[in-house]
Design an enzyme around this catalytic site. Structure first.
Site, PDB file in Angstrom:
ATOM      1  N   PHE A 120      20.819  32.009  18.639  1.00 38.96           N
ATOM      2  CA  PHE A 120      21.360  32.723  19.792  1.00 38.96           C
ATOM      3  C   PHE A 120      20.838  32.097  21.086  1.00 38.96           C
ATOM      4  O   PHE A 120      21.605  31.817  22.013  1.00 38.96           O
ATOM      5  CB  PHE A 120      20.942  34.192  19.689  1.00 38.96           C
ATOM      6  CG  PHE A 120      21.590  35.091  20.700  1.00 38.96           C
ATOM      7  CD1 PHE A 120      22.960  35.207  20.772  1.00 38.96           C
ATOM      8  CD2 PHE A 120      20.814  35.833  21.582  1.00 38.96           C
ATOM      9  CE1 PHE A 120      23.563  36.045  21.698  1.00 38.96           C
ATOM     10  CE2 PHE A 120      21.393  36.671  22.511  1.00 38.96           C
ATOM     11  CZ  PHE A 120      22.770  36.782  22.573  1.00 38.96           C
TER      12      PHE A 120
ATOM     13  N   ARG B 240      39.416  45.998  47.678  1.00 38.75           N
ATOM     14  CA  ARG B 240      40.179  46.299  46.475  1.00 38.75           C
ATOM     15  C   ARG B 240      39.287  46.502  45.244  1.00 38.75           C
ATOM     16  O   ARG B 240      39.649  47.248  44.336  1.00 38.75           O
ATOM     17  CB  ARG B 240      41.248  45.235  46.219  1.00 38.75           C
ATOM     18  CG  ARG B 240      40.781  43.791  46.136  1.00 38.75           C
ATOM     19  CD  ARG B 240      41.989  42.862  46.236  1.00 38.75           C
ATOM     20  NE  ARG B 240      41.697  41.436  46.095  1.00 38.75           N
ATOM     21  CZ  ARG B 240      41.324  40.639  47.090  1.00 38.75           C
ATOM     22  NH1 ARG B 240      41.122  41.139  48.301  1.00 38.75           N
ATOM     23  NH2 ARG B 240      41.140  39.346  46.874  1.00 38.75           N
TER      24      ARG B 240
ATOM     25  N   HIS C  58      37.365  39.479  40.871  1.00 38.33           N
ATOM     26  CA  HIS C  58      38.639  38.844  41.193  1.00 38.33           C
ATOM     27  C   HIS C  58      38.968  37.763  40.169  1.00 38.33           C
ATOM     28  O   HIS C  58      38.113  37.346  39.387  1.00 38.33           O
ATOM     29  CB  HIS C  58      38.558  38.246  42.597  1.00 38.33           C
ATOM     30  CG  HIS C  58      38.114  39.234  43.631  1.00 38.33           C
ATOM     31  ND1 HIS C  58      38.985  39.981  44.378  1.00 38.33           N
ATOM     32  CD2 HIS C  58      36.862  39.626  44.007  1.00 38.33           C
ATOM     33  CE1 HIS C  58      38.311  40.780  45.189  1.00 38.33           C
ATOM     34  NE2 HIS C  58      37.015  40.578  44.985  1.00 38.33           N
TER      35      HIS C  58
END
Length: 447
Positions: free
Chosen positions: A31, A284, A371
């Site tokens: 990992f 937004r 975004h």
């Protein structure tokens, strides 16, 4: 001609480093190795992992625990051959321009570590040992459960039988395991020891800038199982017009998504435990987060703002193609490196996101509302998408993405709000306001 950038993200001069993993099975070595490779590649530093287990599986695909007993001469021979093959491939890779090679194996004896060190030193390659040491039984059991369900060694086997066999394998390694510098005779080595998932860290003889970057990153990573949630903002008024950038309000459908998001998050998380919400500073994303539960802590990060389109901010792609045809073509040819006039490239976004990713690695239960370009860069980090692929990944509006890193890859789940929204994806060469990606472009498994 349009401004361009070249070269790798971090100047590493002529450094070549072999990162040698050390530790017993079920300590998170694979990992850690995968995460280190992913981080370096994301920063444009050529990195590759050489997993000795993968080489061993060509001769012994699913060996029983006694294969790993040091008294098993045939097993010992095959495991040595696998290590030699992995190291030989790594040396060939370095000669082709590799910068950081990661040798993923137990390397649990002083003799094996010296053997690797001698070979690399003869080839003028720096060596840093990274040991994951753990005596937390709960964490070990979690890692055993993860390995037995994801490792090729136990594919198709009964889970309980696999867990028992894996336990016996660990016991065979414990017979010969020597922790780094346990006897005080490896103090000249460059190494990082991570104890019990970062509760204690020991750093020894870090020698240069790139080594320090690798160590700093590894000091911050999680090896406990956890997930990260990503979402774009709800549909905006500028999205409806096919315009990029800006700081627009949400459309009516975007508002609907903001109201639906708490339900999607609850479905995905599976409980009402609080998440920490990171948004950009733009209206937004903040509006999209405002209906989430009051006990969710919310933070705004300037680094999560959308890619700066410079002089093209607020334009449609058709307007950009008409006003700046050279730029439009140059961006299609090399979207990752192309920088808007007075603005940013995807490479620039990755550089400003690095502190965010470092914070994300040391945190738990994070929901990021941002975004398209930013989500693409974060998604590329977790999914090891190349610089060629990442700027074209479709990230649809009104969709929650859950990413769960594992030892052998990252699981992706998506939760759709089933609220219509325009598509903001654009194919190469297209100036369409709204264009749906072809089915083969979709990387997501939907719930």
């Amino acid at each position: 001609m349009a401004p361009r950038t070249n070269g790798i993200g971090v100047q590493v001069e002529n450094a070549r480093i072999c990162v040698v993993m050390v530790g017993l099975p079920a300590r998170g070595k694979s990992f850690i190795a995968q995460k280190a490779q992913r981080y370096l590649t994301w920063l444009s530093i050529p990195a590759a992992t050489f997993n000795v287990g993968n080489y061993r599986r060509t001769d012994a695909p699913q060996p029983p625990a006694d294969f790993f007993d040091t008294n098993n001469q045939e097993g010992e021979r095959k495991r040595r051959a696998a290590a030699e093959a992995a190291v030989a491939d790594m040396l060939r890779w370095f000669k082709k321009g590799g910068v950081v090679g990661i040798l993923d194996a137990t390397n649990s004896t002083k003799e094996r570590r010296k053997w690797v060190l001698d070979i690399m030193s003869q080839n003028n390659i720096e060596v840093i040992f990274v040991e994951s040491k753990c005596d937390d039984e709960n964490l070990i059991m979690m890692n055993i459960r993860d390995v037995k369900t994801t490792s090729p060694d136990y594919q198709g086997q009964d889970p309980e039988t696999a867990a028992l066999d894996f336990r016996n394998r660990i016991r065979n390694y414990e017979k010969v395991y020597k922790s780094l510098n346990e006897d005080g005779d490896e103090e000249d080595l460059t190494y990082l020891k991570i104890m019990n998932v970062g509760k204690q860290v020991i750093i020894n003889r870090i020698r240069d800038y790139l080594q320090s970057r690798i160590v700093y990153y590894l000091m911050n990573i999680h090896i406990r199982p956890r997930s990260v949630w990503l979402s774009r903002h709800g549909e905006s008024m500028l999205n409806l017009e096919g315009r990029i950038g800006g700081d627009a309000e949400l459309s009516q459908r975007g508002e609907e998504y903001a109201r639906k998001l708490p339900e999607l998050v609850l479905e995905s998380v599976g409980s009402d435990r609080p998440l920490t919400v990171w948004t950009s500073t733009l209206k937004r994303t903040i509006a999209t987060a405002r209906h989430l539960p009051k006990h969710y802590n919310q933070l705004q990060w300037k680094a999560l703002d959308e890619l700066d389109a410079g002089v093209c901010d607020g334009m449609t792609y058709q307007e950009i193609a008409d006003l700046y045809p050279d730029d439009f073509q140059a961006r299609d040819e090399d979207k990752y490196n192309y920088r808007y006039r007075g603005g940013e490239s995807y490479r620039d976004v990755v550089i400003r996101l690095e502190p965010i990713m470092m914070e994300l690695e040391r945190s738990e239960d994070i929901l990021i509302i941002s975004h398209q370009a930013v989500i693409r860069c974060i998604y590329a980090y977790f999914m090891q998408k190349s610089q060629e692929e990442s700027p074209w990944v479709p990230v649809p509006l009104h969709t929650l993405i859950k990413l769960t890193p594992r030892a052998y890859g990252t699981e992706v789940q998506t939760y759709k709000a089933n609220i219509q929204a325009v598509s903001t994806w654009r194919g190469k060469g297209s100036t369409a306001k709204h264009e749906d990606p072809s089915p083969e472009k979709s990387f997501f498994k939907t719930h």
